[in-house]
Scaffold this motif. Structure first.
Motif, PDB file in Angstrom:
ATOM      1  N   LYS A 287       0.831  -1.203   0.000  1.00 14.71           N
ATOM      2  CA  LYS A 287       0.000   0.000   0.000  1.00 14.71           C
ATOM      3  C   LYS A 287       0.869   1.258   0.000  1.00 14.71           C
ATOM      4  O   LYS A 287       0.766   2.124   0.865  1.00 14.71           O
ATOM      5  CB  LYS A 287      -0.951   0.006   1.190  1.00 14.71           C
ATOM      6  CG  LYS A 287      -1.947  -1.137   1.188  1.00 14.71           C
ATOM      7  CD  LYS A 287      -2.871  -1.079   2.377  1.00 14.71           C
ATOM      8  CE  LYS A 287      -3.854  -2.241   2.362  1.00 14.71           C
ATOM      9  NZ  LYS A 287      -4.760  -2.226   3.533  1.00 14.71           N
ATOM     10  N   LEU A 288       1.727   1.325  -0.989  1.00 10.04           N
ATOM     11  CA  LEU A 288       2.693   2.412  -1.074  1.00 10.04           C
ATOM     12  C   LEU A 288       2.012   3.780  -1.121  1.00 10.04           C
ATOM     13  O   LEU A 288       0.951   3.941  -1.706  1.00 10.04           O
ATOM     14  CB  LEU A 288       3.560   2.250  -2.326  1.00 10.04           C
ATOM     15  CG  LEU A 288       4.639   1.167  -2.279  1.00 10.04           C
ATOM     16  CD1 LEU A 288       5.237   0.962  -3.664  1.00 10.04           C
ATOM     17  CD2 LEU A 288       5.729   1.529  -1.279  1.00 10.04           C
ATOM     18  N   THR A 289       2.666   4.760  -0.495  1.00 12.00           N
ATOM     19  CA  THR A 289       2.252   6.158  -0.566  1.00 12.00           C
ATOM     20  C   THR A 289       3.423   6.975  -1.091  1.00 12.00           C
ATOM     21  O   THR A 289       4.568   6.514  -1.120  1.00 12.00           O
ATOM     22  CB  THR A 289       1.828   6.690   0.806  1.00 12.00           C
ATOM     23  OG1 THR A 289       2.970   6.736   1.683  1.00 12.00           O
ATOM     24  CG2 THR A 289       0.757   5.798   1.427  1.00 12.00           C
ATOM     25  N   LEU A 290       3.147   8.215  -1.472  1.00 14.69           N
ATOM     26  CA  LEU A 290       4.214   9.085  -1.976  1.00 14.69           C
ATOM     27  C   LEU A 290       5.251   9.357  -0.902  1.00 14.69           C
ATOM     28  O   LEU A 290       6.428   9.585  -1.197  1.00 14.69           O
ATOM     29  CB  LEU A 290       3.614  10.399  -2.485  1.00 14.69           C
ATOM     30  CG  LEU A 290       2.652  10.289  -3.666  1.00 14.69           C
ATOM     31  CD1 LEU A 290       2.126  11.663  -4.039  1.00 14.69           C
ATOM     32  CD2 LEU A 290       3.327   9.635  -4.862  1.00 14.69           C
ATOM     33  N   ASN A 291       4.843   9.322   0.371  1.00 16.94           N
ATOM     34  CA  ASN A 291       5.771   9.578   1.471  1.00 16.94           C
ATOM     35  C   ASN A 291       6.777   8.447   1.675  1.00 16.94           C
ATOM     36  O   ASN A 291       7.761   8.623   2.402  1.00 16.94           O
ATOM     37  CB  ASN A 291       5.003   9.812   2.776  1.00 16.94           C
ATOM     38  CG  ASN A 291       4.207  11.098   2.753  1.00 16.94           C
ATOM     39  OD1 ASN A 291       4.604  12.060   2.092  1.00 16.94           O
ATOM     40  ND2 ASN A 291       3.085  11.127   3.450  1.00 16.94           N
ATOM     41  N   ASP A 292       6.532   7.294   1.047  1.00 21.41           N
ATOM     42  CA  ASP A 292       7.477   6.180   1.170  1.00 21.41           C
ATOM     43  C   ASP A 292       8.721   6.387   0.303  1.00 21.41           C
ATOM     44  O   ASP A 292       9.688   5.640   0.433  1.00 21.41           O
ATOM     45  CB  ASP A 292       6.796   4.862   0.780  1.00 21.41           C
ATOM     46  CG  ASP A 292       5.727   4.442   1.780  1.00 21.41           C
ATOM     47  OD1 ASP A 292       5.920   4.699   2.980  1.00 21.41           O
ATOM     48  OD2 ASP A 292       4.699   3.879   1.361  1.00 21.41           O
ATOM     49  N   SER A 293       8.695   7.370  -0.569  1.00 25.99           N
ATOM     50  CA  SER A 293       9.864   7.645  -1.407  1.00 25.99           C
ATOM     51  C   SER A 293      11.023   8.114  -0.542  1.00 25.99           C
ATOM     52  O   SER A 293      10.848   8.793   0.464  1.00 25.99           O
ATOM     53  CB  SER A 293       9.529   8.723  -2.444  1.00 25.99           C
ATOM     54  OG  SER A 293       8.529   8.292  -3.325  1.00 25.99           O
ATOM     55  N   GLY A 294      12.234   7.718  -0.963  1.00 24.88           N
ATOM     56  CA  GLY A 294      13.416   8.169  -0.242  1.00 24.88           C
ATOM     57  C   GLY A 294      14.491   7.102  -0.179  1.00 24.88           C
ATOM     58  O   GLY A 294      14.409   6.044  -0.821  1.00 24.88           O
ATOM     59  N   LEU A 295      15.534   7.386   0.605  1.00 24.66           N
ATOM     60  CA  LEU A 295      16.679   6.490   0.744  1.00 24.66           C
ATOM     61  C   LEU A 295      16.479   5.548   1.925  1.00 24.66           C
ATOM     62  O   LEU A 295      16.024   5.966   3.000  1.00 24.66           O
ATOM     63  CB  LEU A 295      17.959   7.309   0.932  1.00 24.66           C
ATOM     64  CG  LEU A 295      19.282   6.539   0.858  1.00 24.66           C
ATOM     65  CD1 LEU A 295      19.517   5.982  -0.545  1.00 24.66           C
ATOM     66  CD2 LEU A 295      20.444   7.449   1.259  1.00 24.66           C
ATOM     67  N   TYR A 296      16.839   4.281   1.725  1.00 25.00           N
ATOM     68  CA  TYR A 296      16.761   3.261   2.767  1.00 25.00           C
ATOM     69  C   TYR A 296      18.143   2.610   2.926  1.00 25.00           C
ATOM     70  O   TYR A 296      18.869   2.440   1.936  1.00 25.00           O
ATOM     71  CB  TYR A 296      15.730   2.187   2.426  1.00 25.00           C
ATOM     72  CG  TYR A 296      14.296   2.670   2.458  1.00 25.00           C
ATOM     73  CD1 TYR A 296      13.470   2.383   3.543  1.00 25.00           C
ATOM     74  CD2 TYR A 296      13.760   3.409   1.413  1.00 25.00           C
ATOM     75  CE1 TYR A 296      12.150   2.809   3.573  1.00 25.00           C
ATOM     76  CE2 TYR A 296      12.452   3.846   1.440  1.00 25.00           C
ATOM     77  CZ  TYR A 296      11.652   3.545   2.524  1.00 25.00           C
ATOM     78  OH  TYR A 296      10.347   3.988   2.556  1.00 25.00           O
ATOM     79  N   LEU A 297      18.467   2.248   4.156  1.00 23.17           N
ATOM     80  CA  LEU A 297      19.709   1.531   4.436  1.00 23.17           C
ATOM     81  C   LEU A 297      19.394   0.137   4.937  1.00 23.17           C
ATOM     82  O   LEU A 297      18.577  -0.039   5.852  1.00 23.17           O
ATOM     83  CB  LEU A 297      20.557   2.262   5.481  1.00 23.17           C
ATOM     84  CG  LEU A 297      21.216   3.582   5.060  1.00 23.17           C
ATOM     85  CD1 LEU A 297      22.093   4.109   6.199  1.00 23.17           C
ATOM     86  CD2 LEU A 297      22.035   3.412   3.791  1.00 23.17           C
ATOM     87  N   CYS A 298      20.023  -0.868   4.317  1.00 18.95           N
ATOM     88  CA  CYS A 298      19.965  -2.241   4.803  1.00 18.95           C
ATOM     89  C   CYS A 298      21.168  -2.447   5.711  1.00 18.95           C
ATOM     90  O   CYS A 298      22.309  -2.199   5.298  1.00 18.95           O
ATOM     91  CB  CYS A 298      20.016  -3.243   3.652  1.00 18.95           C
ATOM     92  SG  CYS A 298      18.720  -3.028   2.407  1.00 18.95           S
ATOM     93  N   GLY A 299      20.944  -2.906   6.930  1.00 20.52           N
ATOM     94  CA  GLY A 299      22.031  -3.078   7.879  1.00 20.52           C
ATOM     95  C   GLY A 299      22.173  -4.518   8.351  1.00 20.52           C
ATOM     96  O   GLY A 299      21.180  -5.218   8.558  1.00 20.52           O
TER      97      GLY A 299
END
Length: 432
Positions: free
Chosen positions: A198-210
């Motif tokens: 249920k993606l929203t526009l606010n989900d856009s951006g950078l993510y880090l996998c740790g």
């Protein structure tokens, strides 16, 4: 005192006689963040002074001691029950990187533990994997890890600051479900995936996998997610006529060639219903590698609305087309109405005007009566009064509403009498 200890420290280091209670301690920090250096010591030294120094442990290299507790950017705490003293260094600088020593003061040689501090910039990473998703859809973020980290904690966070990633993790391997996020790990391929639904526009951006490491810095990989709006996709406005067919041309991506094709109707994607089931007027045909057609026969006014061409149950880009269908009357009927209606209105107006004109003429005639050779005008009120009687007049004039005419009243006998009287008078004057 400290000069002597420095000499002793250098001599012992050269002779490899430095007493150590542990091996080399690796500490990793991020520029601009705080960090801790923790060192253990043996039983029996709880009340001895501890300190942290760097380089050769000269007097100027002593950063802080337990007798000082707090000094500039350094703070020290001795947990005597755990026999661990910890030095906190605030606001790491790039110049803080290097070798340090944890020391325990004694009358003989001090006890030292070597520490290696590495300072990194608080950002990641040089390589970024780009992925795309669409509003209301779902997307999976794939994160690799090595064979030594199969059982290590894994997590994902937003942003590009490794220093706070674990503390701000949106989901970890300890939690398989967190709201719209789902965590799954494949030990065979050594990849863990985080699916966002249920993606929203606010989900856009950078993510880090740790991936957490026990004796070294955590390992990170970066992913850039871009969520696109559904409103930006092209839609079509079409018009059909009642009783006639219309065809919708629906393109679809090649990878959906073997998928079921269908059309659904509804103003919203999430609520549209499949109209291909149980509808004999809707037929699918001309299926090619790139498109298919849907024909609606015998259009009805109720067929107007929004249609969605679908080639996959998921709402992903390229597998649907939107149509806004309006349904009107056939062109011939519309033309007849457009031409015939003004004619009818003009005819009705003409009839009304003729009737009004006739009524006015009728009233004028009713008010005209001529009696005794003179024209007499009577008001309409007089007409509807019934009758008028003029006394001492030889003639009585009556006006009838039903006849709508003027009457000439001639009392022949009366005229003759008057004439006779006039003659008699002349005879009198003649005799005179």
């Amino acid at each position: 005192m400290w000069s002597f200890q420095k000499l002793l420290f250098n001599l012992c280091s050269a002779l490899n006689c430095v007493s150590s209670v542990a091996g080399l301690i690796h500490v990793f920090g991020y520029e601009g963040r705080d960090g801790k250096v923790s060192c253990s010591y043996p039983h029996g030294y709880e009340n001895y002074e501890k300190y942290l120094c760097r380089n050769d442990c000269d007097y100027s290299d002593i950063l802080i001691t337990t007798s000082q507790m707090n000094k500039s950017r350094h703070f020290i705490y001795d947990d005597k029950s755990a026999r661990i003293f910890t030095t906190t260094i605030s606001n790491f600088l790039s110049t803080d990187a290097g070798n340090y020593w944890c020391g325990v003061s004694r009358n003989a040689k001090d006890i030292y533990t070597e520490v290696k501090l590495e300072i990194r910039q608080d950002m990641c990473c040089s390589t970024v994997n780009n992925i795309q998703g669409h509003e209301e859809g779902s997307v999976s973020i794939s994160c690799p890890y090595d064979s030594d980290s199969v059982n290590n904690l894994k997590y994902i966070c937003r942003g590009n600051r490794p220093s706070t990633c674990l503390q701000q993790a949106v989901i970890t391997s300890d939690t398989e479900q967190n709201g719209r996020l789902t965590f799954k790990s494949d030990t065979n391929s050594r990849i863990f995936k985080v699916t966002i639904s249920k993606l929203t526009l606010n989900d856009s951006g950078l993510y880090l996998c740790g991936v957490q490491k026990i004796t070294q810095e955590d390992v990170f990989s970066a992913v850039e997610l871009k969520v696109k709006e559904w409103c930006c996709l092209k839609s079509h406005q079409i018009r059909g006529n009642v009783g006639r067919p219309i065809t919708l041309q629906c393109p679809y991506p090649p990878q959906h060639r073997n998928n079921r094709k269908f059309v659904c109707k509804g103003s919203q994607r999430s609520g549209c219903s499949d109209i291909m089931i149980g509808q004999s007027r809707f037929s699918l045909h001309n299926v090619s590698f790139e498109s298919f057609s849907v024909t609606i026969t015998q259009l009805e006014e109720e067929d107007a609305g929004t249609y969605w061409c679908r080639s996959d149950p998921e709402w992903t880009v390229g597998n649907y087309t939107q149509f806004h269908l309006s349904v009107g009357l056939p062109d011939a009927v519309s033309y007849s109405l457009s031409v015939g209606l003004p004619v009818v209105l003009l005819l009705m107006l003409t009839i009304i005007l003729v009737k009004v004109y006739r009524n006015k003429c009728h009233k004028v005639k009713e008010t005209k009566v001529i009696a005794d050779g003179n024209k007499l005008d009577f008001t309409e009120q007089d007409v509807w009064g019934g009758e008028d009687v003029y006394q001492n007049h030889d003639a009585v004039v009556m006006r009838s509403k039903q006849q709508n005419a003027s009457y000439y009243v001639d009392d022949v006998n009366g005229d003759e009498a008057d004439y006779e009287n006039f003659t008699a008078a002349e005879s009198i004057y003649g005799n005179q």
